[in-house]
Design a protein around this motif. Structure first.
Motif, mmCIF file in Angstrom:
data_model
loop_
_atom_site.group_PDB
_atom_site.id
_atom_site.type_symbol
_atom_site.label_atom_id
_atom_site.label_comp_id
_atom_site.label_asym_id
_atom_site.label_seq_id
_atom_site.Cartn_x
_atom_site.Cartn_y
_atom_site.Cartn_z
ATOM 1 N N THR A 13 0.818 -1.206 0.000
ATOM 2 C CA THR A 13 0.000 0.000 0.000
ATOM 3 C C THR A 13 0.854 1.259 0.000
ATOM 4 O O THR A 13 0.489 2.278 -0.607
ATOM 5 C CB THR A 13 -0.920 0.018 1.239
ATOM 6 O OG1 THR A 13 -1.603 -1.236 1.336
ATOM 7 C CG2 THR A 13 -1.932 1.138 1.149
ATOM 8 N N VAL A 67 -3.845 -7.145 -3.935
ATOM 9 C CA VAL A 67 -3.560 -6.247 -5.054
ATOM 10 C C VAL A 67 -4.660 -6.316 -6.114
ATOM 11 O O VAL A 67 -5.092 -5.286 -6.648
ATOM 12 C CB VAL A 67 -2.188 -6.573 -5.679
ATOM 13 C CG1 VAL A 67 -1.983 -5.788 -6.981
ATOM 14 C CG2 VAL A 67 -1.070 -6.247 -4.694
ATOM 15 N N ASN A 71 -6.833 -3.115 -7.124
ATOM 16 C CA ASN A 71 -6.692 -2.666 -8.507
ATOM 17 C C ASN A 71 -8.056 -2.615 -9.203
ATOM 18 O O ASN A 71 -8.397 -1.640 -9.892
ATOM 19 C CB ASN A 71 -5.753 -3.596 -9.259
ATOM 20 C CG ASN A 71 -5.112 -2.941 -10.470
ATOM 21 O OD1 ASN A 71 -4.119 -3.414 -11.010
ATOM 22 N ND2 ASN A 71 -5.659 -1.812 -10.923
ATOM 23 N N ALA A 74 -10.108 0.272 -8.000
ATOM 24 C CA ALA A 74 -9.611 1.561 -8.488
ATOM 25 C C ALA A 74 -10.073 1.867 -9.912
ATOM 26 O O ALA A 74 -10.291 3.028 -10.261
ATOM 27 C CB ALA A 74 -8.087 1.592 -8.417
ATOM 28 N N TYR A 87 -8.455 7.433 -6.326
ATOM 29 C CA TYR A 87 -8.089 6.019 -6.252
ATOM 30 C C TYR A 87 -7.547 5.534 -7.596
ATOM 31 O O TYR A 87 -6.552 4.795 -7.659
ATOM 32 C CB TYR A 87 -9.311 5.170 -5.856
ATOM 33 C CG TYR A 87 -9.323 4.776 -4.399
ATOM 34 C CD1 TYR A 87 -8.639 3.662 -3.952
ATOM 35 C CD2 TYR A 87 -10.032 5.543 -3.463
ATOM 36 C CE1 TYR A 87 -8.649 3.295 -2.621
ATOM 37 C CE2 TYR A 87 -10.051 5.184 -2.120
ATOM 38 C CZ TYR A 87 -9.358 4.063 -1.706
ATOM 39 O OH TYR A 87 -9.365 3.712 -0.385
ATOM 40 N N TYR A 91 -3.917 3.984 -7.952
ATOM 41 C CA TYR A 91 -3.850 2.528 -7.965
ATOM 42 C C TYR A 91 -4.240 1.857 -9.281
ATOM 43 O O TYR A 91 -4.343 0.631 -9.324
ATOM 44 C CB TYR A 91 -4.733 1.962 -6.851
ATOM 45 C CG TYR A 91 -4.212 2.241 -5.459
ATOM 46 C CD1 TYR A 91 -2.969 1.773 -5.049
ATOM 47 C CD2 TYR A 91 -4.966 2.992 -4.550
ATOM 48 C CE1 TYR A 91 -2.484 2.028 -3.786
ATOM 49 C CE2 TYR A 91 -4.494 3.254 -3.272
ATOM 50 C CZ TYR A 91 -3.253 2.773 -2.887
ATOM 51 O OH TYR A 91 -2.778 3.023 -1.632
ATOM 52 N N PHE A 94 -1.708 -0.609 -10.186
ATOM 53 C CA PHE A 94 -1.277 -1.398 -9.034
ATOM 54 C C PHE A 94 -0.925 -2.829 -9.407
ATOM 55 O O PHE A 94 -0.261 -3.527 -8.637
ATOM 56 C CB PHE A 94 -2.381 -1.383 -7.976
ATOM 57 C CG PHE A 94 -1.876 -1.516 -6.556
ATOM 58 C CD1 PHE A 94 -0.767 -0.817 -6.127
ATOM 59 C CD2 PHE A 94 -2.518 -2.335 -5.646
ATOM 60 C CE1 PHE A 94 -0.299 -0.917 -4.835
ATOM 61 C CE2 PHE A 94 -2.068 -2.460 -4.348
ATOM 62 C CZ PHE A 94 -0.958 -1.749 -3.944
#
Length: 223
Positions: A13, A67, A71, A74, A87, A91, A94
């Motif tokens: 993070t 993750v 992801n 986001a 976001y 991300y 990400f």
């Protein structure tokens, strides 16, 4: 194991957050990560390479799930509100962290387990501080050289990335030295509570077979 997974997810993070200290850049994740190395080292020191390596695969699995969820969240309904756009901005790439995790965590932590295990047998359990610091220097370098070029290449220039890697490695090694008394205390305490101090005589170092229940000749002789 729970603390190790928690710290690794926290590091994921914080991976994009950097701190500027007198011109040197260091990631916020790098500040927290040394605790994960400490717990991973104690797992191998007390329980041996096989159980320590099982923890590595569990970390990779948990990080991957985390993750993927973050992801997907986001990139879903980006225009919903300002928070959604923020976001997305932070991300939406990400997935790079997940790829970095698949490469860096197995490489660095299996290497850490191997070094800790072999040096423990070499020194017959003595000189923990030498084994701990040596493993830290090797493991941290392996992790940074595999993870950061993948995770951060889209966020920073090459020069900034080199600066981040060198500074973060130096910081992590220094912090590992400061955490050495904690590591020594915890290793001794856990060994006494568990009533075990495992040596990997005759053990297989194949990371793909760590969930196998096949006993080594050394383990069989103990029964």
């Amino acid at each position: 194991m729970g603390l190790t997974v928690t710290i690794m997810i926290t590091c994921d993070t914080l991976v994009y957050k950097t701190l500027d200290i007198y011109g040197f850049k260091i990631t916020a994740s790098g500040i927290v990560f040394s605790l994960c190395f400490l717990f991973s080292t104690i797992l191998t020191e007390v329980y041996g390479y096989k159980l320590g390596s099982r923890a590595v695969w569990i970390m990779v699995f948990c990080q991957t799930v985390y993750v993927i969820i973050l992801n997907l969240a986001a990139i879903t309904q980006i225009e919903n509100n300002d928070i959604s756009r923020n976001y997305y901005s932070l991300y939406h790439e990400f997935w790079r962290v997940m790829i970095g995790t698949w490469v860096s965590v197995p490489v660095s932590y299996f290497l850490n387990g191997f070094v800790i295990s072999k040096m423990k047998m070499l020194f017959m359990g003595r000189l923990f501080f030498v084994r701990y610091v040596t493993a830290s220097m090797i493991t941290q370098a392996a992790l940074l050289l595999t993870a950061y070029p993948i995770s951060l290449s889209s966020k920073y220039s090459v020069n900034e990335l080199v600066n981040i890697i060198i500074t973060t490695w130096s910081y992590k090694v220094i912090i590992s030295v400061f955490l050495l008394p904690v590591a020594m205390y915890l290793a001794h305490k856990v060994k006494r509570i568990e009533g075990t101090d495992h040596y990997d005589w005759g053990a297989s170092y194949n990371p793909l077979s760590v969930f196998s229940e096949v006993k080594t000749s050394q383990e069989e002789n103990k029964k």
